[in-house]
Design an enzyme around this catalytic site. Structure first.
Site, mmCIF file in Angstrom:
data_model
loop_
_atom_site.group_PDB
_atom_site.id
_atom_site.type_symbol
_atom_site.label_atom_id
_atom_site.label_comp_id
_atom_site.label_asym_id
_atom_site.label_seq_id
_atom_site.Cartn_x
_atom_site.Cartn_y
_atom_site.Cartn_z
ATOM 1 C CG ASN A 1 0.843 -4.466 -5.760
ATOM 2 O OD1 ASN A 1 0.523 -3.351 -5.712
ATOM 3 N ND2 ASN A 1 0.329 -5.608 -4.568
ATOM 4 C CB ALA B 1 16.068 4.654 -1.609
ATOM 5 C CE1 TYR C 1 6.725 1.739 -0.119
ATOM 6 C CE2 TYR C 1 6.215 4.126 -0.353
ATOM 7 C CZ TYR C 1 6.006 2.881 -0.609
ATOM 8 O OH TYR C 1 4.744 2.589 -1.385
ATOM 9 C CG ASN D 1 10.526 -13.982 0.470
ATOM 10 O OD1 ASN D 1 10.808 -12.818 -0.118
ATOM 11 N ND2 ASN D 1 11.079 -14.508 1.611
ATOM 12 C CB SER E 1 5.018 5.481 -4.010
ATOM 13 O OG SER E 1 4.353 6.322 -2.853
#
Length: 238
Positions: free
Chosen positions: A79, A146, A144, A52, A131
């Site tokens: 990733n 940010a 997301y 994790n 992204s």
């Protein structure tokens, strides 16, 4: 092919989606691939450590174990990532915190543990997966966007930091557009068709196209590429 022959590559979130595709591609090119994920890979035949990325103590322990087993770490692909979408006024603290912790803190945790090994050996390639949303934003994805913008900032910073004493440790970033993975399974077909129609190439990207971009950045062919954001989006933002 052997563009990554004898290199040790770590991929977070390497057991599914883009991570699994990169793991497969890297292995085809001769790398010893380690998937760091919550679940073991079901397809790619790679080494696996359960991790994790939000747990900094576990991250440090696992990276130490990987280094002890292989004696070096040549490539790190950050990733691992999640989404928890909502308009800002409906986004909960939990949605914000979960995405920030995995997508941004996780990148920080893993790279902080790996980078000293790379700097000491004098070479390495860190590849952060951002992204197009981190570059241009997207409705309903404040958390997301940010994190993915933050990953770009980390890329620029580490490209300077890791090389400041002469180590050839490169840090680069890939910013995918809309890619044909399971993350789109819940997206209505009408929206997916709109994604295709508004893209100059009139289609979604395929996971192999991200894997090939990562392969280039991981390989010695990109030995003078540092601090770059590679958009793999079909030209959707021109």
């Amino acid at each position: 092919m052997d563009r990554l022959k004898d290199k040790v590559a770590l991929i977070t979130g390497g057991s599914q989606g883009l991570g699994a595709e990169m793991a497969k591609r890297f292995k085809e090119e001769g790398a010893k691939v380690v998937s760091l994920d919550l679940k073991a890979p079901t397809e790619a035949d790679v080494d696996f450590f359960e991790l994790n990325v939000t747990d900094s103590e576990k991250v440090n322990a696992v990276i130490a174990e990987v280094f002890e087993k292989y004696g070096k770490i040549d490539i790190l692909v950050n990733n691992a990532g999640i989404t928890a979408d909502a308009l800002l006024n409906k986004m909960t603290d939990d949605q914000w915190d979960r995405v920030i912790n995995v997508n941004l803190k996780g990148v920080f945790n893993v790279t902080r543990a790996v980078s000293p090994h790379m700097i000491e050996q004098g070479t390495g390639s860190v590849i952060n997966i951002s992204s197009v949303v981190g570059e241009y934003g997207n409705i309903g994805q404040s958390n997301y966007a940010a994190t993915k913008a933050g990953v770009i900032g980390l890329t620029y910073t580490w490209a300077k930091e890791f090389t400041r004493k002469g180590a050839q440790v490169r840090t680069n970033c890939i910013a995918p557009g809309y890619i044909n993975t399971s993350i789109l399974d819940t997206v209505p077909e009408k929206i997916i068709q709109s994604m295709k129609d508004t893209n100059p190439m009139k289609r979604l990207g395929e996971p192999i196209e991200i894997a090939n971009a990562a392969l280039f950045l991981a390989s010695d062919e990109a030995s003078y590429v540092n601090g770059q954001v590679l958009g793999v989006n079909g030209g959707m933002r021109l």
